[in-house]
Design an enzyme around this catalytic site. Structure first.
Site, PDB file in Angstrom:
ATOM      1  N   ASN A 182       0.828  -1.225   0.000  1.00  0.00           N
ATOM      2  CA  ASN A 182       0.000   0.000   0.000  1.00  0.00           C
ATOM      3  C   ASN A 182       0.858   1.270   0.000  1.00  0.00           C
ATOM      4  O   ASN A 182       0.366   2.357   0.239  1.00  0.00           O
ATOM      5  CB  ASN A 182      -0.954   0.011   1.193  1.00  0.00           C
ATOM      6  N   ASP A 183       2.169   1.109  -0.206  1.00  0.00           N
ATOM      7  CA  ASP A 183       3.138   2.207  -0.323  1.00  0.00           C
ATOM      8  C   ASP A 183       3.562   2.802   1.018  1.00  0.00           C
ATOM      9  O   ASP A 183       4.321   3.768   1.055  1.00  0.00           O
ATOM     10  CB  ASP A 183       2.614   3.330  -1.247  1.00  0.00           C
ATOM     11  N   HIS A 241      17.909  27.973   6.406  1.00  0.00           N
ATOM     12  CA  HIS A 241      17.687  29.034   5.410  1.00  0.00           C
ATOM     13  C   HIS A 241      17.617  30.424   6.064  1.00  0.00           C
ATOM     14  O   HIS A 241      18.175  31.389   5.559  1.00  0.00           O
ATOM     15  CB  HIS A 241      16.413  28.721   4.645  1.00  0.00           C
ATOM     16  N   LYS A 281      17.671  41.707  -3.618  1.00  0.00           N
ATOM     17  CA  LYS A 281      16.986  40.626  -4.342  1.00  0.00           C
ATOM     18  C   LYS A 281      15.513  40.539  -3.976  1.00  0.00           C
ATOM     19  O   LYS A 281      15.155  40.683  -2.817  1.00  0.00           O
ATOM     20  CB  LYS A 281      17.680  39.297  -3.995  1.00  0.00           C
ATOM     21  N   ARG A 284      12.381  37.764  -4.668  1.00  0.00           N
ATOM     22  CA  ARG A 284      12.000  36.491  -5.286  1.00  0.00           C
ATOM     23  C   ARG A 284      10.560  36.589  -5.760  1.00  0.00           C
ATOM     24  O   ARG A 284       9.646  36.868  -4.986  1.00  0.00           O
ATOM     25  CB  ARG A 284      12.161  35.325  -4.304  1.00  0.00           C
ATOM     26  N   ASP A 288      26.171  31.897  -0.615  1.00  0.00           N
ATOM     27  CA  ASP A 288      24.744  31.737  -0.333  1.00  0.00           C
ATOM     28  C   ASP A 288      24.551  30.509   0.548  1.00  0.00           C
ATOM     29  O   ASP A 288      25.458  29.681   0.677  1.00  0.00           O
ATOM     30  CB  ASP A 288      23.951  31.594  -1.643  1.00  0.00           C
TER      31      ASP A 288
HETATM   32  C1  R5P Z   1      17.005  32.148  -1.087  1.00  0.00           C
HETATM   33  O1  R5P Z   1      16.487  33.026  -0.505  1.00  0.00           O
HETATM   34  C2  R5P Z   1      18.239  31.412  -0.678  1.00  0.00           C
HETATM   35  O2  R5P Z   1      19.074  32.124   0.105  1.00  0.00           O
HETATM   36  C3  R5P Z   1      18.909  30.900  -1.899  1.00  0.00           C
HETATM   37  O3  R5P Z   1      19.393  31.994  -2.634  1.00  0.00           O
HETATM   38  C4  R5P Z   1      17.946  30.123  -2.724  1.00  0.00           C
HETATM   39  O4  R5P Z   1      17.361  29.141  -1.938  1.00  0.00           O
HETATM   40  C5  R5P Z   1      18.604  29.500  -3.907  1.00  0.00           C
HETATM   41  O5  R5P Z   1      17.641  28.911  -4.721  1.00  0.00           O
HETATM   42  P1  R5P Z   1      17.834  28.978  -6.303  1.00  0.00           P
HETATM   43  O6  R5P Z   1      19.207  28.442  -6.580  1.00  0.00           O
HETATM   44  O7  R5P Z   1      16.745  28.103  -6.858  1.00  0.00           O
HETATM   45  O8  R5P Z   1      17.687  30.407  -6.680  1.00  0.00           O
END
Ligand code: R5P
Length: 310
Positions: free
Chosen positions: A37-38, A130, A192, A194, A218
């Protein structure tokens, strides 16, 4: 003194073996079964009673499978009367899910922390979350290491007379500054934003990079979207050369090949995630000695923070 028992999940056997070698302890066997059943079932195949148990599992692809495996390992250790269940999570992938920045979204970093504690985890040892405040998602003690010592040790072998450290964003600028301090270098940071998992905008770089040898730092490289965007800005601003460094080299979507094919001089990461690909531009530094030393200190009741202070 209680004995240490180290078990590794299936996410990163090479790292588990290396940690055990540094600790000079045997790696205890684990059996993972998948039913029709996984569903998974985990059996820790060594006595845990009154032991200090360490479960090593990186939350890398397949993240959900590896997470459930870790939860089942913790539950098994607790059910087997371990004195203390320590989860060693070199890469805590759900740390990226740390805030409610859109309506009706889950905050996985917090939920997974709760799941681990519910499963029986008494303590977490992890590397480069993170964002540092993810530490606070856990209701049990967390030893949060970083890999700046390893990364700085690597770059100390380079000519740094004209170098500058660049963080892709202001969020990571504090760590980049700590790294730069170790190397006696100036630091700069990108502005930056996102937009999505696969789109970021870096509109400016705060600090001087023209004519310099840049070391981008990073926490992780996933798709490489961030690094590629930063490379464009650095080239526009006349950086002389660019090296790239991170703790978690995840390299999704062929990011390693794409990055290696670019004009970067080198790519440096650690082995918190398993990496099968090799490339002449890539150096993988081991965090096993640091994790093993932290485990030894936790077990012996010694200070961990004094070893890994920023
Ligand atoms: C983002 O805020 C992190 O500090 C990294 O820059 C990020 O997780 C990197 O992800 P990607 O390589 O997909 O841009």
């Amino acid at each position: 003194m209680r004995e240490i028992s180290v078990f590794g999940g299936t996410s990163h056997p090479a790292l588990t073996a290396e940690i055990c070698a540094h600790l000079a302890v045997p790696q205890r066997p684990v059996e993972v079964k998948r039913f029709a059943n996984d569903c998974l079932e985990v059996q820790l195949q060594s006595n845990c009673r009154e032991r200090d148990v360490y479960l090593i599992q990186s939350l890398v692809r397949p993240v959900q499978e590896n997470l459930v495996e870790l939860l089942l390992m913790a539950d098994a250790a607790r059910g087997a009367s371990a004195a203390r269940v320590n989860a060693v999570i070199p890469h805590y992938a759900y740390a990226r899910s740390d805030k409610k920045d859109a309506p009706r979204i889950s905050i996985g970093g917090r939920l997974v922390a709760d799941l681990l504690v519910t499963a029986g985890v008494d303590r977490v040892l992890t590397l480069n979350l993170h964002s540092p405040q993810v530490h606070g998602f856990f209701s049990v003690p967390v030893d949060h290491l970083h890999a700046l010592r390893e990364l700085a040790g690597h770059f100390r072998q380079r000519d740094l007379s004209n170098a500058v450290v660049v963080s892709p964003d202001l969020g990571y600028a504090k760590s980049a500054a700590a790294f730069a301090r170790r190397l006696g270098l100036p630091v700069a940071a990108g502005a930056k934003e996102r937009v999505s998992d696969s789109e970021v905008h870096i509109t400016a770089i705060i600090g001087d990079v023209a004519g310099h040898d840049v070391i981008i730092l990073d926490d992780e490289i996933s798709r490489g979207t961030t690094v590629f965007e930063l490379l464009d800005r650095l080239r526009e601003q006349g950086a002389r050369s660019i090296a790239v460094a991170c703790t978690h080299g995840l390299f999704a979507d062929n990011a390693l090949d794409k990055l290696a094919a670019s004009d970067v001089t080198e790519i440096v990461c650690t082995n918190t995630a398993p990496l099968e690909a090799e490339h002449p531009k890539l150096t993988v530094l081991s965090v096993a000695p640091a994790l093993a030393e932290a485990i030894r200190r936790i077990h012996d009741g010694e200070s961990v923070s004094s070893l890994f202070d920023h």
